[in-house]
Design a protein around this motif. Sequence first.
Motif, PDB file in Angstrom:
ATOM      1  N   TYR A   1      -7.221   9.352   2.051  1.00 44.69           N
ATOM      2  CA  TYR A   1      -6.423   8.975   3.291  1.00 44.69           C
ATOM      3  C   TYR A   1      -6.086  11.050   3.973  1.00 44.69           C
TER       4      TYR A   1
ATOM      5  N   THR B   1       0.724  -1.031  -0.442  1.00 46.77           N
ATOM      6  CA  THR B   1      -0.098  -0.292   0.010  1.00 46.77           C
ATOM      7  C   THR B   1       0.922   1.060   0.135  1.00 46.77           C
ATOM      8  N   ALA B   2       0.795   2.315  -0.810  1.00 45.24           N
ATOM      9  CA  ALA B   2       0.822   3.548  -1.447  1.00 45.24           C
ATOM     10  C   ALA B   2       0.323   4.908  -0.633  1.00 45.24           C
ATOM     11  N   ASN B   3       0.368   5.852  -0.810  1.00 44.32           N
ATOM     12  CA  ASN B   3       0.125   7.332  -0.332  1.00 44.32           C
ATOM     13  C   ASN B   3       0.618   8.283  -1.521  1.00 44.32           C
ATOM     14  N   SER B   4       2.647   7.266  -1.313  1.00 39.74           N
ATOM     15  CA  SER B   4       2.905   8.600  -1.928  1.00 39.74           C
ATOM     16  C   SER B   4       2.937   8.829  -3.199  1.00 39.74           C
TER      17      SER B   4
ATOM     18  N   ARG C   1      -1.243 -12.601   0.248  1.00 40.69           N
ATOM     19  CA  ARG C   1      -2.221 -11.019  -0.010  1.00 40.69           C
ATOM     20  C   ARG C   1      -3.204 -11.434  -1.182  1.00 40.69           C
TER      21      ARG C   1
ATOM     22  N   CYS D   1       6.703   6.254  -4.128  1.00 39.16           N
ATOM     23  CA  CYS D   1       8.076   6.405  -2.688  1.00 39.16           C
ATOM     24  C   CYS D   1       8.481   4.514  -2.248  1.00 39.16           C
TER      25      CYS D   1
ATOM     26  N   HIS E   1      12.058  -0.175   4.256  1.00 39.21           N
ATOM     27  CA  HIS E   1      11.151  -1.124   5.607  1.00 39.21           C
ATOM     28  C   HIS E   1      10.854  -1.849   5.177  1.00 39.21           C
ATOM     29  N   LEU E   2      10.378  -1.775   3.330  1.00 39.19           N
ATOM     30  CA  LEU E   2       9.896  -2.849   2.161  1.00 39.19           C
ATOM     31  C   LEU E   2      10.053  -4.257   2.724  1.00 39.19           C
ATOM     32  N   SER E   3       9.579  -5.337   2.328  1.00 34.03           N
ATOM     33  CA  SER E   3       9.971  -6.416   2.185  1.00 34.03           C
ATOM     34  C   SER E   3      10.028  -6.811   1.274  1.00 34.03           C
TER      35      SER E   3
ATOM     36  N   GLY F   1      10.011   2.248   0.489  1.00 32.15           N
ATOM     37  CA  GLY F   1      10.240   3.060   1.590  1.00 32.15           C
ATOM     38  C   GLY F   1      11.354   1.958   1.803  1.00 32.15           C
TER      39      GLY F   1
ATOM     40  N   ALA G   1      -1.173  -3.967   3.639  1.00 35.86           N
ATOM     41  CA  ALA G   1      -0.074  -2.744   5.087  1.00 35.86           C
ATOM     42  C   ALA G   1      -0.068  -3.613   5.719  1.00 35.86           C
ATOM     43  N   SER G   2      -0.470  -4.728   5.597  1.00 41.14           N
ATOM     44  CA  SER G   2      -0.823  -5.336   7.154  1.00 41.14           C
ATOM     45  C   SER G   2       0.761  -6.668   6.724  1.00 41.14           C
TER      46      SER G   2
HETATM   47  C1  FMN Z   1      -2.463   4.529   3.279  1.00 39.62           C
HETATM   48  C2  FMN Z   1      -0.724   3.571   3.602  1.00 39.62           C
HETATM   49  C3  FMN Z   1       0.190   4.906   2.771  1.00 39.62           C
HETATM   50  C4  FMN Z   1       1.297   4.192   3.253  1.00 39.62           C
HETATM   51  N1  FMN Z   1       2.358   4.609   2.561  1.00 39.62           N
HETATM   52  C5  FMN Z   1       3.597   3.854   1.895  1.00 39.62           C
HETATM   53  C6  FMN Z   1       4.367   4.678   1.098  1.00 39.62           C
HETATM   54  O1  FMN Z   1       3.935   5.156  -0.038  1.00 39.62           O
HETATM   55  N2  FMN Z   1       5.444   3.562   0.821  1.00 39.62           N
HETATM   56  C7  FMN Z   1       6.020   2.637   1.696  1.00 39.62           C
HETATM   57  O2  FMN Z   1       7.397   2.133   1.841  1.00 39.62           O
HETATM   58  N3  FMN Z   1       5.486   2.634   2.305  1.00 39.62           N
HETATM   59  C8  FMN Z   1       3.856   3.139   2.592  1.00 39.62           C
HETATM   60  N4  FMN Z   1       2.680   2.093   3.489  1.00 39.62           N
HETATM   61  C9  FMN Z   1       3.381   1.778   4.678  1.00 39.62           C
HETATM   62  C10 FMN Z   1       2.874  -0.052   3.650  1.00 39.62           C
HETATM   63  O3  FMN Z   1       1.926  -0.868   2.703  1.00 39.62           O
HETATM   64  C11 FMN Z   1       3.678  -1.137   4.594  1.00 39.62           C
HETATM   65  O4  FMN Z   1       4.548  -0.969   5.544  1.00 39.62           O
HETATM   66  C12 FMN Z   1       3.588  -3.083   4.010  1.00 39.62           C
HETATM   67  O5  FMN Z   1       3.194  -3.737   4.630  1.00 39.62           O
HETATM   68  C13 FMN Z   1       4.674  -3.357   3.308  1.00 39.62           C
HETATM   69  O6  FMN Z   1       4.816  -4.754   3.235  1.00 39.62           O
HETATM   70  P1  FMN Z   1       5.702  -5.250   3.441  1.00 39.62           P
HETATM   71  O7  FMN Z   1       4.891  -6.123   4.514  1.00 39.62           O
HETATM   72  O8  FMN Z   1       5.803  -5.950   2.398  1.00 39.62           O
HETATM   73  O9  FMN Z   1       6.847  -4.952   4.254  1.00 39.62           O
HETATM   74  C14 FMN Z   1       1.334   2.274   4.124  1.00 39.62           C
HETATM   75  C15 FMN Z   1       0.583   1.983   4.132  1.00 39.62           C
HETATM   76  C16 FMN Z   1      -0.611   2.306   4.300  1.00 39.62           C
HETATM   77  C17 FMN Z   1      -1.892   2.329   5.511  1.00 39.62           C
END
Ligand code: FMN
Length: 301
Positions: A150, A37-40, A94, A54, A58-60, A56, A88-89
């Motif tokens: 959002y 999920t991304a709102n960027s 998924r 964008c 931190h993403l797997s 991050g 986002a979980s």
């Molecule tokens: C509304 C919303 C927007 C998000 N936007 C971003 C984003 O733009 N970039 C990003 O890296 N993570 C974003 N996240 C967080 C990731 O979706 C979240 O960390 C996701 O679980 C990562 O996937 P992973 O479990 O594979 O690491 C957002 C989460 C939410 C709820």
Amino acid sequence: MSMVTDAKALRSAFSRFVTGVTVVTTRGVDGAPVGFTANSFTSVSLDPPLVLVCPGNHLSTFEVFRNASRFGISVLAEGQQHVSNLFASRREDRFSTCDWQPHATGVPLISGRAAGFVCDRFHALDAGDHAVLIGQVIDFDDACLPGLGYGPNGYFEQTQEREAQAPPVQSTRASVLLDDGRHLYLTADQDLPTASVPAGTSPLRALTARLEAAKIRFNLNVVYAIYDEGPHARRIVFRGQTKGPQPGLSKIPTQNLPELSIRDEALKALLTRFAQEHSTQNFGFYIGDAYDGDVLPASER
Ligand SMILES: Cc1cc2nc3c(=O)[nH]c(=O)nc-3n(C[C@H](O)[C@H](O)[C@H](O)COP(=O)(O)O)c2cc1C
């Protein structure tokens, strides 16, 4: 101003910029669909058609997206909060718990989306704890659905906000107590002859038109009651005179009105009052709602 080292305050300030929500997708090296999920998401250029998102670090799946040669962006529609939460979980499954289809290129796209973009990698650069992934749109669709919003308080839906702000619809019914001196005329379902009053129309005119269309002969005179049947529903009851049998209406002796088994409590109370007042020919005027109100003298005597 706050210290930019205060990450919590900075995140909160960033969140004032309200956005939509997307799910960014591609395929891993093994061909399995991946997404987050991304709102960027931002549209960047029309010519050539460019967008950015964008991921991050931190993403797997950060490395997969950082190096992806092609990816998809599904703009979520109102009602798809569960899809946003899913992507986002930390859940691994998924794609087996939501509806999606592969685009002709193989890029996965989420079903029910407001819009979708399939992009070729145009440019990618590292920027702090995120990468900026710029894609050139090679295909897109637009379902013309309102997108999920959002903001600082989480998800929101424009449609719901608009409905909450819209003035409530007021519906009005106009009815008549048709009386021939000894009887009252009721419809087959033991109600008063009634017309619904379209907004901006006179209740008297709407009722007159309804009675004339039903070939009911009448002479409307005074207003007998005005009451709210619910928060947005009003009933206006007139008194009227008629003579002889009337098409589609049954004739009830006025003194029998209190004995009728009528489920609508407000109508039952109104008919009982009418029967009592009819015996003395001293009519009042009721104003209130279906449960409580005041009876005013109809005229000064
Ligand atoms: C509304 C919303 C927007 C998000 N936007 C971003 C984003 O733009 N970039 C990003 O890296 N993570 C974003 N996240 C967080 C990731 O979706 C979240 O960390 C996701 O679980 C990562 O996937 P992973 O479990 O594979 O690491 C957002 C989460 C939410 C709820």
